[in-house]
Design an enzyme around this catalytic site. Structure first.
Site, PDB file in Angstrom:
ATOM      1  N   HIS A  64      38.888  35.713  23.481  1.00  0.00           N
ATOM      2  CA  HIS A  64      39.002  37.337  24.785  1.00  0.00           C
ATOM      3  C   HIS A  64      40.113  37.233  24.733  1.00  0.00           C
ATOM      4  O   HIS A  64      40.556  38.372  24.554  1.00  0.00           O
ATOM      5  CB  HIS A  64      37.698  36.735  25.421  1.00  0.00           C
ATOM      6  CG  HIS A  64      38.331  38.245  26.439  1.00  0.00           C
ATOM      7  ND1 HIS A  64      36.891  38.740  27.064  1.00  0.00           N
ATOM      8  CD2 HIS A  64      38.355  38.723  27.409  1.00  0.00           C
ATOM      9  CE1 HIS A  64      37.052  39.631  27.412  1.00  0.00           C
ATOM     10  NE2 HIS A  64      38.083  40.025  28.134  1.00  0.00           N
ATOM     11  N   GLU A  65      40.893  36.274  25.278  1.00  0.00           N
ATOM     12  CA  GLU A  65      42.214  36.976  25.777  1.00  0.00           C
ATOM     13  C   GLU A  65      43.360  37.521  24.679  1.00  0.00           C
ATOM     14  O   GLU A  65      44.088  38.255  24.669  1.00  0.00           O
ATOM     15  CB  GLU A  65      42.905  35.972  26.600  1.00  0.00           C
ATOM     16  CG  GLU A  65      42.302  35.902  27.810  1.00  0.00           C
ATOM     17  CD  GLU A  65      41.866  37.219  28.727  1.00  0.00           C
ATOM     18  OE1 GLU A  65      42.613  37.601  28.963  1.00  0.00           O
ATOM     19  OE2 GLU A  65      41.179  37.346  29.530  1.00  0.00           O
ATOM     20  N   HIS A  68      42.970  41.034  23.369  1.00  0.00           N
ATOM     21  CA  HIS A  68      43.746  41.530  23.989  1.00  0.00           C
ATOM     22  C   HIS A  68      44.840  42.187  23.697  1.00  0.00           C
ATOM     23  O   HIS A  68      45.542  42.980  22.864  1.00  0.00           O
ATOM     24  CB  HIS A  68      42.910  41.599  25.358  1.00  0.00           C
ATOM     25  CG  HIS A  68      42.893  41.997  26.432  1.00  0.00           C
ATOM     26  ND1 HIS A  68      41.725  43.226  26.429  1.00  0.00           N
ATOM     27  CD2 HIS A  68      42.042  40.662  27.130  1.00  0.00           C
ATOM     28  CE1 HIS A  68      40.658  42.635  27.178  1.00  0.00           C
ATOM     29  NE2 HIS A  68      41.047  41.548  27.211  1.00  0.00           N
TER      30      HIS A  68
END
Length: 147
Positions: A64-65, A68
């Protein structure tokens, strides 16, 4: 293997792109699995998520990170609301939301010795300093919920 090396390994395996910055543990994080900092490109991760939910869930948080991270440096939409982010997250099987902790925070109960009014608090009260707000009587801890 340290955290930065692990994040780089996940990045190479799942995104086929290197992670060129640093990753850190941040024990102050409470409800989130991690954070991406666009200003300098580093990532912070919540160590409690790894300890409580295990390696596989933590790997999905890292993905998820990294969504980004990679989208930001490609100049695409890297925020949760952006379609680019949602597509990439689904493609790499990252977590959309951080899992909720199963541990409940304990509460501490106090009772006024004069009027009997009860107070429920999550943090301790200095009984030498604080008194009942109704009658100014002394407070006493009556029980503490288990963590």
């Amino acid at each position: 293997m340290n955290l930065t090396d692990y994040v780089n390994e996940v990045s190479l395996e799942d995104f086929a792109k290197p992670f060129k910055h640093h990753a850190y543990w941040n024990k102050r994080l409470r409800t989130t699995g991690g954070r991406f900092f666009p200003k300098d490109g580093h990532l912070d991760f919540n160590p409690k998520m790894f300890q409580e939910f295990g390696q596989e869930t933590f790997r999905r948080i890292v993905r998820h990170e990294l969504c980004h991270y990679h989208l930001y440096f490609e100049g695409k939409g890297y925020q949760h609301k952006d379609l680019d982010f949602k597509r990439l997250l689904k493609e790499v099987d990252g977590l959309r939301y951080a899992p909720r902790s199963t541990k409940e925070r304990g509460s501490i109960n106090y009772r006024c010795q004069k009027c009997g009014h009860c107070y429920k608090r999550q943090r301790r009260i200095n009984l030498q300093k604080y008194v009942c707000s109704f009658c100014r009587g002394h407070l006493k801890e009556i029980n503490q919920s288990k963590d």
